[in-house]
Scaffold this motif. Structure first.
Motif, PDB file in Angstrom:
ATOM      1  N   ARG A  58       0.813  -1.219   0.000  1.00  0.00           N
ATOM      2  CA  ARG A  58       0.000   0.000   0.000  1.00  0.00           C
ATOM      3  C   ARG A  58       0.847   1.270   0.000  1.00  0.00           C
ATOM      4  O   ARG A  58       0.411   2.314  -0.487  1.00  0.00           O
ATOM      5  N   ASP A  59       2.056   1.198   0.538  1.00  0.00           N
ATOM      6  CA  ASP A  59       2.896   2.401   0.612  1.00  0.00           C
ATOM      7  C   ASP A  59       3.808   2.570  -0.604  1.00  0.00           C
ATOM      8  O   ASP A  59       4.576   3.530  -0.677  1.00  0.00           O
ATOM      9  N   GLY A  60       3.728   1.642  -1.527  1.00  0.00           N
ATOM     10  CA  GLY A  60       4.648   1.702  -2.672  1.00  0.00           C
ATOM     11  C   GLY A  60       3.963   2.144  -3.944  1.00  0.00           C
ATOM     12  O   GLY A  60       2.941   1.604  -4.328  1.00  0.00           O
ATOM     13  N   GLY A  61       4.558   3.169  -4.614  1.00  0.00           N
ATOM     14  CA  GLY A  61       4.082   3.586  -5.933  1.00  0.00           C
ATOM     15  C   GLY A  61       2.693   4.177  -5.918  1.00  0.00           C
ATOM     16  O   GLY A  61       2.055   4.316  -4.885  1.00  0.00           O
ATOM     17  N   GLY A  62       2.238   4.537  -7.092  1.00  0.00           N
ATOM     18  CA  GLY A  62       0.902   5.106  -7.230  1.00  0.00           C
ATOM     19  C   GLY A  62       0.052   4.209  -8.093  1.00  0.00           C
ATOM     20  O   GLY A  62      -0.183   3.057  -7.756  1.00  0.00           O
ATOM     21  N   LEU A  63      -0.385   4.780  -9.216  1.00  0.00           N
ATOM     22  CA  LEU A  63      -1.230   4.012 -10.130  1.00  0.00           C
ATOM     23  C   LEU A  63      -0.444   2.964 -10.900  1.00  0.00           C
ATOM     24  O   LEU A  63      -0.974   1.953 -11.320  1.00  0.00           O
ATOM     25  N   GLU A  64       0.831   3.259 -11.122  1.00  0.00           N
ATOM     26  CA  GLU A  64       1.649   2.404 -11.974  1.00  0.00           C
ATOM     27  C   GLU A  64       2.017   1.095 -11.267  1.00  0.00           C
ATOM     28  O   GLU A  64       1.915   0.992 -10.051  1.00  0.00           O
ATOM     29  N   ASN A  65       2.479   0.144 -12.070  1.00  0.00           N
ATOM     30  CA  ASN A  65       2.929  -1.119 -11.496  1.00  0.00           C
ATOM     31  C   ASN A  65       4.230  -0.935 -10.730  1.00  0.00           C
ATOM     32  O   ASN A  65       5.049  -0.095 -11.087  1.00  0.00           O
ATOM     33  N   LEU A  66       4.398  -1.736  -9.699  1.00  0.00           N
ATOM     34  CA  LEU A  66       5.634  -1.712  -8.919  1.00  0.00           C
ATOM     35  C   LEU A  66       6.560  -2.817  -9.428  1.00  0.00           C
ATOM     36  O   LEU A  66       6.095  -3.909  -9.739  1.00  0.00           O
ATOM     37  N   THR A  67       7.844  -2.528  -9.487  1.00  0.00           N
ATOM     38  CA  THR A  67       8.807  -3.589  -9.762  1.00  0.00           C
ATOM     39  C   THR A  67       9.677  -3.707  -8.521  1.00  0.00           C
ATOM     40  O   THR A  67      10.389  -2.764  -8.170  1.00  0.00           O
ATOM     41  N   LEU A  68       9.574  -4.850  -7.859  1.00  0.00           N
ATOM     42  CA  LEU A  68      10.234  -5.000  -6.567  1.00  0.00           C
ATOM     43  C   LEU A  68      11.291  -6.095  -6.608  1.00  0.00           C
ATOM     44  O   LEU A  68      11.224  -7.017  -7.439  1.00  0.00           O
ATOM     45  N   ASP A  69      12.225  -5.963  -5.709  1.00  0.00           N
ATOM     46  CA  ASP A  69      13.257  -6.979  -5.573  1.00  0.00           C
ATOM     47  C   ASP A  69      12.616  -8.253  -5.021  1.00  0.00           C
ATOM     48  O   ASP A  69      11.867  -8.213  -4.030  1.00  0.00           O
ATOM     49  N   LEU A  70      12.887  -9.369  -5.665  1.00  0.00           N
ATOM     50  CA  LEU A  70      12.234 -10.628  -5.312  1.00  0.00           C
ATOM     51  C   LEU A  70      12.528 -11.044  -3.864  1.00  0.00           C
ATOM     52  O   LEU A  70      11.645 -11.542  -3.143  1.00  0.00           O
ATOM     53  N   GLU A  71      13.779 -10.807  -3.434  1.00  0.00           N
ATOM     54  CA  GLU A  71      14.167 -11.205  -2.070  1.00  0.00           C
ATOM     55  C   GLU A  71      13.304 -10.502  -1.018  1.00  0.00           C
ATOM     56  O   GLU A  71      12.805 -11.122  -0.084  1.00  0.00           O
ATOM     57  N   SER A  72      13.112  -9.181  -1.233  1.00  0.00           N
ATOM     58  CA  SER A  72      12.346  -8.425  -0.235  1.00  0.00           C
ATOM     59  C   SER A  72      10.884  -8.861  -0.237  1.00  0.00           C
ATOM     60  O   SER A  72      10.222  -8.864   0.812  1.00  0.00           O
ATOM     61  N   VAL A  73      10.377  -9.254  -1.412  1.00  0.00           N
ATOM     62  CA  VAL A  73       8.978  -9.701  -1.487  1.00  0.00           C
ATOM     63  C   VAL A  73       8.822 -11.036  -0.744  1.00  0.00           C
ATOM     64  O   VAL A  73       7.838 -11.241  -0.015  1.00  0.00           O
ATOM     65  N   ILE A  74       9.804 -11.917  -0.915  1.00  0.00           N
ATOM     66  CA  ILE A  74       9.735 -13.216  -0.221  1.00  0.00           C
ATOM     67  C   ILE A  74       9.681 -12.996   1.294  1.00  0.00           C
ATOM     68  O   ILE A  74       8.907 -13.630   2.006  1.00  0.00           O
ATOM     69  N   VAL A  75      10.486 -12.023   1.769  1.00  0.00           N
ATOM     70  CA  VAL A  75      10.508 -11.730   3.207  1.00  0.00           C
ATOM     71  C   VAL A  75       9.184 -11.120   3.658  1.00  0.00           C
ATOM     72  O   VAL A  75       8.560 -11.570   4.626  1.00  0.00           O
ATOM     73  N   SER A  76       8.720 -10.100   2.924  1.00  0.00           N
ATOM     74  CA  SER A  76       7.504  -9.407   3.382  1.00  0.00           C
ATOM     75  C   SER A  76       6.251 -10.258   3.208  1.00  0.00           C
ATOM     76  O   SER A  76       5.287 -10.110   3.976  1.00  0.00           O
ATOM     77  N   ALA A  77       6.265 -11.169   2.231  1.00  0.00           N
ATOM     78  CA  ALA A  77       5.076 -12.009   1.997  1.00  0.00           C
ATOM     79  C   ALA A  77       4.908 -13.071   3.090  1.00  0.00           C
ATOM     80  O   ALA A  77       3.854 -13.696   3.174  1.00  0.00           O
ATOM     81  N   GLU A  78       5.950 -13.236   3.910  1.00  0.00           N
ATOM     82  CA  GLU A  78       5.884 -14.198   5.019  1.00  0.00           C
ATOM     83  C   GLU A  78       4.675 -13.935   5.906  1.00  0.00           C
ATOM     84  O   GLU A  78       4.041 -14.854   6.413  1.00  0.00           O
TER      85      GLU A  78
END
Lengths: 328, 386
Positions: free
Chosen positions: B279-299
């Motif tokens: 929710r705190d990332g980007g606006g209307l556009e798509n976000l491109t995120l580092d896979l490692e950080s997503v694996i951690v936050s998706a926990e």
């Protein structure tokens, strides 16, 4: 008495006229069934500009290809190979992606402003290639240099894209697909004029061009002012390739392959003889390719322009490389 | 002759009256001139990208860029209104005249859905990218030659567009297919895709309804949609239970690609009672995120949502087959919900039916909220294991 070259010229003029007429007569709608006003608009604002753009772009790029192959004495030189087209794209990218505010909202910018920036971009890359050509004596090294310049320009364009607004990015992507159908009548009329001016320059400098094919030193001893010749060729190629790129997007293979097609159909090698053949062959190939893009005989849509040109041009380039390898 | 006598002279009196009338007419002409200060704007309830301007009997539609608030064009439905606007505004904004009660051509299949829902497909004369169109009625119109296929791939068919002579072509601002050629067909930028709320996007059907003289009809249809949407939202507001954390996206070229925090998907998830992980990332556009950080936050996420195009169907097994790394992201509950754009008209019918999407999402994300209607599964549904 009609010579062999004149026969070719007449044949190509006839073919250009026939292809142009096909474009003007057939489209996705039958003009005879439409009210006069609508039919007139379609003819004058859609079909005629498209024919003029195809003829001008085909002829112009073919001539720039011939000039570059003569200049570098390299049959694989061409505006798309040496990064000249990429330079034009860079100019358009800077105008549309970085300077989006200046270009207006509903379009990429006026046709003439795009032509100007694309020509500046093409000239810039040409100057780079020119400087490199002094250092790299091997034609292959120069081609690799041109490819690297192309990659670098593409990388800059990608960086600009990543920072661009979605509107200007999409506009640039659509432009980058390549088409002869983008221009208005006024803008499209500029391209054939530029192609003819390039040919007039070529005819005026035909002796220099012929001498240059024998090598720079021999050309100088034959009275060719090397610096002036190179400067003029840079300006001519830069303006024509830049203008075509600005109107049609990056167009591949036309400049590179057309001079080789002329060599296949004619044994003439002097520039006086080959210039009109190259100009007309380029126009014919562009018109024919655009027929496949428009596919007026089919209910379905045709093929993308650069795909058609690649299918035609890539085998020719492969044939040239094959022939060169066998000659070595 | 005295002054009084002179006034009483009939000829002089007539002249005096004529001068008086002339003065009055000049004064009234000046009063007819309108100024920007007199303009009243009717703003839509949710959409940020347009508004209706009104002064005296003159009415127009203004398309505004939602982010920059810059007016892009003003659309009028008759030439007298065009004259009034031209005198009133000298800001360089283009004024476009369209013919009311005439059909519209479209560049996007979303525009077809907006016309259908707001005014009705009888106001649609043809569109581009028909291969992406899923609306059965619109497809039948193409088959029966009641509407024209205007190409799109590789090129927009300008000839056909001129032949059908639409009132206007609805475009995306970056995709003017007519390239400002002097063809006499107005182009109107439709900015619904820049709206940050589902209802804002849907409300564009009212703007299109206004263009064809069916504003009231479109407004009525939209009010039913917005009422239902707001009702569903209020059900979430009434509950106090915890909001499940939802993440979206998938691996693309080694990176994680997901809708931004200000996107439509994010708003849907929040409205459906979830908490959007990005929710705190980007606006209307798509976000491109580092896979490692997503694996951690998706926990810590409870649910995974997907919008995919899978003509042959999709499952958790296929998702892992697409990219092995997806297996590390599947929540412990193995709850993944998805919308298959090959099966449902995500960019068409669902844009104009946000209440259906919200109903489905609430049923998936917040099963504790009791809905009057059962889950329709018209948009999002659970992804099966196989």
């Amino acid at each position: 008495m009609v010579t062999g070259r004149m026969k070719h010229v007449f044949l190509l003029i006839g073919l250009t006229l026939v292809l142009s007429l096909l474009h003007l007569m057939y489209g996705s709608v039958d003009l005879s069934l439409l009210p006069d006003r609508v039919a007139q608009v379609i003819f004058l604002e859609v079909r005629l500009p498209r024919v003029l753009t195809a003829v001008g772009a085909g002829a112009g790029l073919a001539l720039t290809g011939l000039f570059m192959q003569t200049w570098f004495r390299n049959s694989l030189a061409g505006p798309s190979v040496l990064g000249i087209t990429s330079g034009g794209s860079l100019g358009v990218a800077i105008l549309t992606l970085a300077g989006g505010g200046a270009t207006g909202f509903l379009n990429l910018g006026s046709g003439y402003s795009l032509m100007l920036v694309a020509a500046v971009g093409s000239l810039f890359i040409l100057v780079l290639v020119f400087v490199a050509s002094k250092r790299f004596t091997s034609p292959i090294t120069l081609l690799v240099f041109g490819l690297m310049v192309g990659y670098t320009v593409s990388a800059i364009v990608v960086v600009l894209q990543s920072e661009a607004s979605s509107e200007s990015l999409q506009a640039f992507v659509f432009w980058g697909m390549g088409s002869f159908g983008n221009a208005s009548l006024k803008v499209s009329a500029v391209l054939p004029v530029l192609a003819v001016l390039a040919m007039v320059w070529g005819r005026k400098r035909r002796k220099w061009l012929d001498a240059w094919t024998l090598g720079e030193n021999i050309a100088i001893t034959m009275g060719t002012p090397a610096q002036k010749f190179k400067m003029e060729i840079i300006i001519v190629v830069g303006i024509v390739a830049g203008a075509v790129t600005s109107v049609c997007g990056p167009i591949a293979f036309l400049g590179l392959a057309t001079p080789h097609v002329v060599k296949m159909i004619s044994k003439e090698r002097s520039h006086k003889q080959t210039l009109p053949l190259v100009l007309l062959t380029g126009a014919c190939i562009a018109l024919f390719a655009d027929l496949l893009v428009r596919a007026p005989w089919s209910e379905d849509s045709g093929f993308p322009l650069n795909a058609v040109l690649a299918l035609f041009g890539a085998p020719i380039v492969i044939a040239v490389i094959w022939k060169r390898t066998h000659e070595l | 002759m005295t002054f009084e006598n002179n006034l009483l002279n009939p000829l002089s009196t007539n002249c005096f009256l004529l001068i008086l009338l002339f003065s009055l007419s000049v004064t009234s002409c000046k009063e007819d001139e309108v100024h920007t200060s007199q303009v009243e704007y009717l703003k839509p309830s949710y959409a940020q990208g347009y508004r209706l301007g009104m002064v005296k009997d003159c009415e127009w539609l203004e398309c505004i860029h939602p982010s920059t608030q810059k007016t892009l064009v003003r659309v009028v439905r008759d030439s007298s209104a065009f004259d009034i606007l031209s005198n009133m505004f000298v800001d360089g904004v283009a004024h476009i005249v369209i013919s009311e009660k005439k059909k519209l051509a479209t560049l996007s299949t979303t525009h077809v859905a907006l016309i259908n829902q707001g005014a009705g497909l009888e106001y649609w004369s043809g569109g581009a990218f028909i291969s992406y169109l899923q609306n059965e009625e619109a497809l039948q119109m193409i088959d029966n030659s009641k509407a024209s296929d205007l190409g799109g791939v590789p090129e927009f068919d300008k000839e056909k567009c001129l032949a059908i002579n639409p009132s206007a072509v609805l475009i995306y601002p970056y995709g003017d297919p007519l390239n400002n050629l002097e063809l006499g067909i107005p182009v109107v930028p439709i900015l619904e895709y820049l709206e940050s709320t589902p209802l804002g996007r849907t409300e564009w059907m009212c703007a299109i309804g206004w263009m064809v003289g069916e504003h009231a009809k479109a407004k009525l249809a939209f009010s039913l949609i917005s009422k239902e949407y707001e009702h569903l939202k209020s059900l979430i507001a009434q509950t106090n239970s915890a909001r499940p954390v939802v993440f979206t996206g998938s691996v693309r070229e080694g990176k994680w690609s997901a809708p931004g925090g200000g996107s439509l998907v994010a708003r849907f998830i929040e409205d459906a009672g979830g908490e959007y992980l990005f929710r705190d990332g980007g606006g209307l556009e798509n976000l491109t995120l580092d896979l490692e950080s997503v694996i951690v936050s998706a926990e810590n996420a409870d649910l995974w949502g997907l919008v995919i195009f899978a003509p042959d169907g999709y499952s958790i097994a296929k998702m892992v087959l697409d990219d092995q790394r997806h297996s590390y992201l599947i929540p412990e509950s193995r709850k993944v919900f998805y919308c298959n754009t090959a099966e449902v008209d995500y960019f068409g019918d669902l844009i104009v039916s946000p209440e259906r999407v919200l109903g489905d999402l609430i049923a998936l994300i917040r099963p504790d909220v009791v809905l009057e209607k059962r889950l329709e599964e018209k948009s999002f549904k659970w992804l099966q294991e196989e």
